[in-house]
Structures are given as structure tokens and as C-alpha cells.
Write a protein that holds these residues in place. Structure first.
Motif, short mmCIF file in Angstrom:
data_model
loop_
_atom_site.label_atom_id
_atom_site.label_comp_id
_atom_site.label_asym_id
_atom_site.label_seq_id
_atom_site.Cartn_x
_atom_site.Cartn_y
_atom_site.Cartn_z
N ALA A 110 38.00 62.98 -8.39
CA ALA A 110 37.93 61.82 -7.49
C ALA A 110 38.67 60.62 -8.08
O ALA A 110 39.39 59.91 -7.36
N VAL A 111 38.52 60.40 -9.37
CA VAL A 111 39.23 59.29 -10.02
C VAL A 111 40.74 59.52 -9.96
O VAL A 111 41.51 58.61 -9.66
N ALA A 112 41.17 60.75 -10.19
CA ALA A 112 42.60 61.07 -10.14
C ALA A 112 43.16 60.90 -8.73
O ALA A 112 44.27 60.40 -8.56
N VAL A 113 42.39 61.29 -7.72
CA VAL A 113 42.83 61.08 -6.34
C VAL A 113 42.98 59.59 -6.06
O VAL A 113 43.96 59.15 -5.44
N PHE A 114 42.04 58.79 -6.53
CA PHE A 114 42.11 57.34 -6.36
C PHE A 114 43.36 56.77 -7.02
O PHE A 114 44.08 55.96 -6.42
N VAL A 115 43.63 57.18 -8.25
CA VAL A 115 44.82 56.69 -8.96
C VAL A 115 46.09 57.12 -8.24
O VAL A 115 47.00 56.32 -8.04
N ALA A 116 46.16 58.38 -7.85
CA ALA A 116 47.35 58.86 -7.15
C ALA A 116 47.55 58.12 -5.83
O ALA A 116 48.67 57.65 -5.53
N TRP A 117 46.49 57.96 -5.05
CA TRP A 117 46.58 57.25 -3.77
C TRP A 117 47.02 55.80 -4.00
O TRP A 117 47.93 55.31 -3.34
N GLY A 118 46.39 55.14 -4.95
CA GLY A 118 46.69 53.73 -5.19
C GLY A 118 48.09 53.51 -5.71
O GLY A 118 48.77 52.55 -5.31
N ARG A 119 48.55 54.37 -6.59
CA ARG A 119 49.87 54.18 -7.19
C ARG A 119 51.00 54.71 -6.32
O ARG A 119 52.14 54.26 -6.45
N PHE A 120 50.72 55.64 -5.44
CA PHE A 120 51.73 56.04 -4.46
C PHE A 120 51.77 55.06 -3.30
O PHE A 120 52.78 54.91 -2.64
N GLY A 121 50.64 54.41 -3.03
CA GLY A 121 50.50 53.58 -1.84
C GLY A 121 50.46 52.09 -2.10
O GLY A 121 51.45 51.49 -2.51
N PRO A 122 49.27 51.48 -1.88
CA PRO A 122 49.19 50.02 -1.83
C PRO A 122 49.51 49.30 -3.15
O PRO A 122 49.94 48.15 -3.12
N GLU A 123 49.30 49.92 -4.27
CA GLU A 123 49.57 49.27 -5.56
C GLU A 123 50.66 50.02 -6.34
O GLU A 123 50.59 50.18 -7.55
N SER A 124 51.68 50.44 -5.61
CA SER A 124 52.78 51.17 -6.22
C SER A 124 53.52 50.29 -7.23
O SER A 124 53.68 49.09 -7.03
N PHE A 125 53.96 50.88 -8.33
CA PHE A 125 54.74 50.13 -9.32
C PHE A 125 56.16 49.86 -8.81
O PHE A 125 56.82 48.97 -9.30
N THR A 126 56.62 50.67 -7.87
CA THR A 126 58.00 50.53 -7.40
C THR A 126 58.14 49.63 -6.19
O THR A 126 59.24 49.31 -5.79
N GLY A 127 57.03 49.25 -5.58
CA GLY A 127 57.10 48.45 -4.36
C GLY A 127 56.80 47.06 -4.63
O GLY A 127 57.09 46.04 -4.22
#
Length: 127
Positions: A110-127
Motif C-alpha cells: 500500500a505504501v509503494a502504491v501511494f509513492v508510485a501514484w504520487g510520484r507519477f501523478g500530482p507530486e511528480s519530480f518532472t512536472g
């Protein structure tokens, strides 16, 4: 949310680093005798050492790319890989009827899903 994602990635990195180093350093026979580690005897030393190495790499992949700002997309990619690893761990522990360990793996998933979702989406390092 950025702070929560860093905490989640840090938690996963700590778990991966500790688990990986244990698998790399502790002799396989001694590790197999530990509570909840009967699966080690089933899978063999080479597999366990490889898994330990991959866990150490996961620990690095969850933190370093963002810290050094080189390929930060590797953080959520590593989190997705951790999800896959936890699915395998849950299946292994489930087959062995080690349900408390399945619950622990589900939490890490669950923590990994949260990190993946957040970093691919709303808190992306590239956006």
C-alpha cells in the motif's frame, strides 16, 4: 503531500535496505532457521542473495534519483517494482500460511502504491 511521499519512500527504502543487507550478510542456513523465514530453505541460497541485492538496489532507487536529480522518474518506477515484489512475497507467505507476514507485505504494498501514484501523478519530480 510531498512530505508524506518522502516519508513513504524513506520507510520503504529503510525496509528494503535492512532486508536486503540481512539476506546478503546472514548465512542462508541461519536465515532459514529464523521465525517467518522458512521460505529461504525452499528457494535456495542463490535466489535469496539475488533477492537481497535487488532489495538494496530498490532502497537506492527509492531515494537517490530524486536526491541527486538524475532520472527522478526512477523513484515511482522502483515503487512499482516494489509492488510486484510484495505481491510475490504475499503469495509465498500465503502459501506457507504465514498470514501475519502477508499483512505486513500488504502494508508495504500500500505504501509503494501511494509513492508510485504520487510520484507519477500530482507530486511528480518532472512536472
Amino acid at each position: 503531500m510531498n512530505l508524506a511521499l518522502w516519508i513513504g519512500a524513506g520507510l520503504l527504502a529503510a525496509v528494503a535496505l535492512f532486508g536486503g543487507l540481512v539476506k546478503l550478510v546472514v548465512p542462508t542456513q541461519k536465515l532459514a532457521a529464523a521465525k517467518g523465514a522458512g521460505w529461504v530453505a525452499d528457494l535456495g541460497g542463490g535466489f535469496v542473495k539475488t533477492l537481497g541485492g535487488l532489495e538494496v538496489l530498490a532502497a537506492l532507487g527509492l531515494i537517490l534519483p530524486a536526491v541527486v536529480d538524475t532520472a527522478p522518474v526512477m523513484v515511482p518506477v522502483t515503487a512499482v517494482c516494489w509492488v510486484l515484489l510484495m505481491i510475490g512475497a504475499m503469495a509465498t507467505h500465503g502459501r506457507r500460511r504465514e498470514f501475519p507476514l502477508v499483512a505486513v507485505n500488504l502494508f508495504y504494498l500500500a505504501v509503494a502504491v501511494f509513492v508510485a501514484w504520487g510520484r507519477f501523478g500530482p507530486e511528480s519530480f518532472t512536472g
